[in-house]
Write an enzyme that holds these catalytic residues in place. Structure first.
Site, PDB file in Angstrom:
ATOM      1  N   GLN A  40      -6.588   4.059  -6.817  1.00  0.00           N
ATOM      2  CA  GLN A  40      -6.783   3.683  -8.216  1.00  0.00           C
ATOM      3  C   GLN A  40      -7.850   2.598  -8.199  1.00  0.00           C
ATOM      4  OE1 GLN A  40      -2.528   3.203  -8.185  1.00  0.00           O
ATOM      5  NE2 GLN A  40      -2.375   4.389 -10.071  1.00  0.00           N
TER       6      GLN A  40
ATOM      7  N   HIS B 164      -7.440  -5.323  -5.186  1.00  0.00           N
ATOM      8  CA  HIS B 164      -7.902  -5.262  -3.798  1.00  0.00           C
ATOM      9  C   HIS B 164      -7.863  -3.776  -3.428  1.00  0.00           C
ATOM     10  CE1 HIS B 164      -7.258  -6.934   0.612  1.00  0.00           C
ATOM     11  NE2 HIS B 164      -8.175  -5.988   0.558  1.00  0.00           N
TER      12      HIS B 164
ATOM     13  N   HIS C 112      -7.173  -0.348  -2.144  1.00  0.00           N
ATOM     14  CA  HIS C 112      -6.122   0.161  -1.250  1.00  0.00           C
ATOM     15  C   HIS C 112      -5.935   1.654  -1.459  1.00  0.00           C
ATOM     16  CE1 HIS C 112      -4.072  -1.318  -4.895  1.00  0.00           C
ATOM     17  NE2 HIS C 112      -3.094  -0.477  -4.670  1.00  0.00           N
TER      18      HIS C 112
ATOM     19  N   HIS D 180      -3.513   4.717  -0.980  1.00  0.00           N
ATOM     20  CA  HIS D 180      -2.132   5.125  -0.716  1.00  0.00           C
ATOM     21  C   HIS D 180      -2.158   6.351   0.192  1.00  0.00           C
ATOM     22  CE1 HIS D 180      -0.124   2.775  -3.968  1.00  0.00           C
ATOM     23  NE2 HIS D 180      -1.304   2.867  -4.535  1.00  0.00           N
TER      24      HIS D 180
END
Lengths: 187, 187
Positions: free
Chosen positions: A95, A106, A108, A110
Site C-alpha cells: 500500500q 514506511h 513495507h 506484505h
C-alpha cells in the site's frame, strides 16, 4: 537454544525502526538495505513484512539499489515462508501511500502464505484483502500509545478480537525464521 | 501522429505474450527482461500490469536479474502513472499462485493509481481488492475463447457490466504511455 548467528548480527546492527516504532528484536533477516519483520497480528500464520532499512514512505523514494535489494529479499523470504508454512501460493502487496491504505509511513511489502481454502471460513479467497487493511490499522494502533510519533517497543494491548501477540512469541518466531533464512539458497 | 520510438522497438522485439495471450500492441514499455501492459478492463484509469518477458508463473521462478529488472520497472512505471493520472498513492499487488487468486499463470504486478475518496462510491478504499480479483477473472475470461490455451489477439466481448475496451483505445493508451515513459528519468 543458542542464538542464531544472523540474529546476533541483527542485534549488533540495530536499532531498527518500522516507521516510528523500534522493532529490532522482531527482525529475522537483514541485508545491506532491507530487513524482514515478524508481524504483531498476522492475518495468517507466516504473514511477514519486508521493509527498507531507511525510513521512507514511498516506493519512489527508494534508490534503484534499495529497490533491487528490497525485492530480491521479498523473493527469498517469500520462498522460505512458502516452504516453512507449507503454502502453495503467496499474496505480495504494497500500500504505497495513505490513499492506498498505508497507515505506517514506511515502505513495507506484505508477504502472506496461502493454501487452498484457507479463508473459506472468513468469506473466501479474497477475504485476505479486507483483513490486510484491518491488519494495517491494528498494527499502527497497537504500536502507538499516547504521544504521537513516540518510539515505543511494546505494543499496547487493545480490546479487539485478534489480540496482538506477546513479545516473547514474536521473538521466538524471529529466531526460528532466522534459522530458516540461514538455510535458504542465496539465489 | 507518428509512432513513438519505443513502440517501434517493442513491435520489432515482439511477439510478446501474457500467459497464452498475444499482447504485443498493448505493451507500452520494454526492458531487457520486463514489459508493461495496458489493461483490458482497468479497475481505475491508469491500472497497468508489469510482467517478466519470460512466461513463468511464480516470483520464485524468476532469476535474481529478472527480479531486479521487474521491480525497477514497477518503480519507474508507477512513478510515471502517478504523475500522468494525477494520483497521490498506488496499490502494488501480486497474486503469486492460484491459491492467492492468480488466474493467468504468468507473474504480473498490478499497479493501480489511487486518489483520496476515489472508491467511495464503490464501498470505500478497500473496494480495490475485490475489484482486483474480479478484474483478474474478467481478464482471463475476456481473452479466452473456445479452445483452451489458444493464443488470441482480440478479446471476446462479454456481457458483463464493465465492458472490455476495444483494441484501438488500448493501443492509443499504449502510445501515450510509451511517450510518457520516454520522458521519465532513468533512475
Amino acid at each position: 537454544m543458542s542464538i542464531p548467528p544472523s540474529i546476533s548480527t541483527i542485534l549488533k546492527a540495530g536499532p531498527i525502526h518500522f516507521g516510528p516504532f523500534l522493532v529490532t528484536t522482531q527482525v529475522f533477516h537483514l541485508t545491506p538495505h532491507t530487513y524482514a519483520l515478524v508481524n504483531l497480528k498476522p492475518i495468517l500464520p507466516g504473514h511477514v513484512l519486508i521493509s527498507p532499512r531507511r525510513v521512507v514512505p514511498r516506493v519512489t523514494d527508494l534508490t534503484p539499489t534499495e529497490t533491487s535489494d528490497l525485492f530480491l529479499t521479498v523473493r527469498r523470504v517469500a520462498r522460505m515462508i512458502e516452504r516453512v508454512y507449507g503454502a502453495s501460493s503467496l499474496n505480495i502487496a504494497i500500500q504505497d501511500g495513505a490513499d492506498a491504505g498505508q497507515s505506517v509511513p514506511h515502505v513495507h511489502a506484505h508477504v502472506i502464505p496461502r493454501k487452498r481454502g484457507d479463508l473459506d471460513h472468513r468469506g473466501g479467497m479474497d477475504a485476505v484483502y479486507e483483513m490486510l487493511d484491518g491488519e494495517e490499522g491494528d498494527l499502527r494502533d497497537a504500536f502507538r500509545e499516547e504521544g504521537e510519533g513516540e518510539r515505543r517497543r511494546f505494543p499496547r494491548v487493545d480490546n479487539e478480537e485478534r489480540k496482538p501477540r506477546d513479545m516473547k512469541e514474536m521473538e521466538e518466531e524471529a529466531w526460528m525464521l532466522a534459522r530458516e533464512m540461514e538455510r535458504e539458497p542465496v539465489d
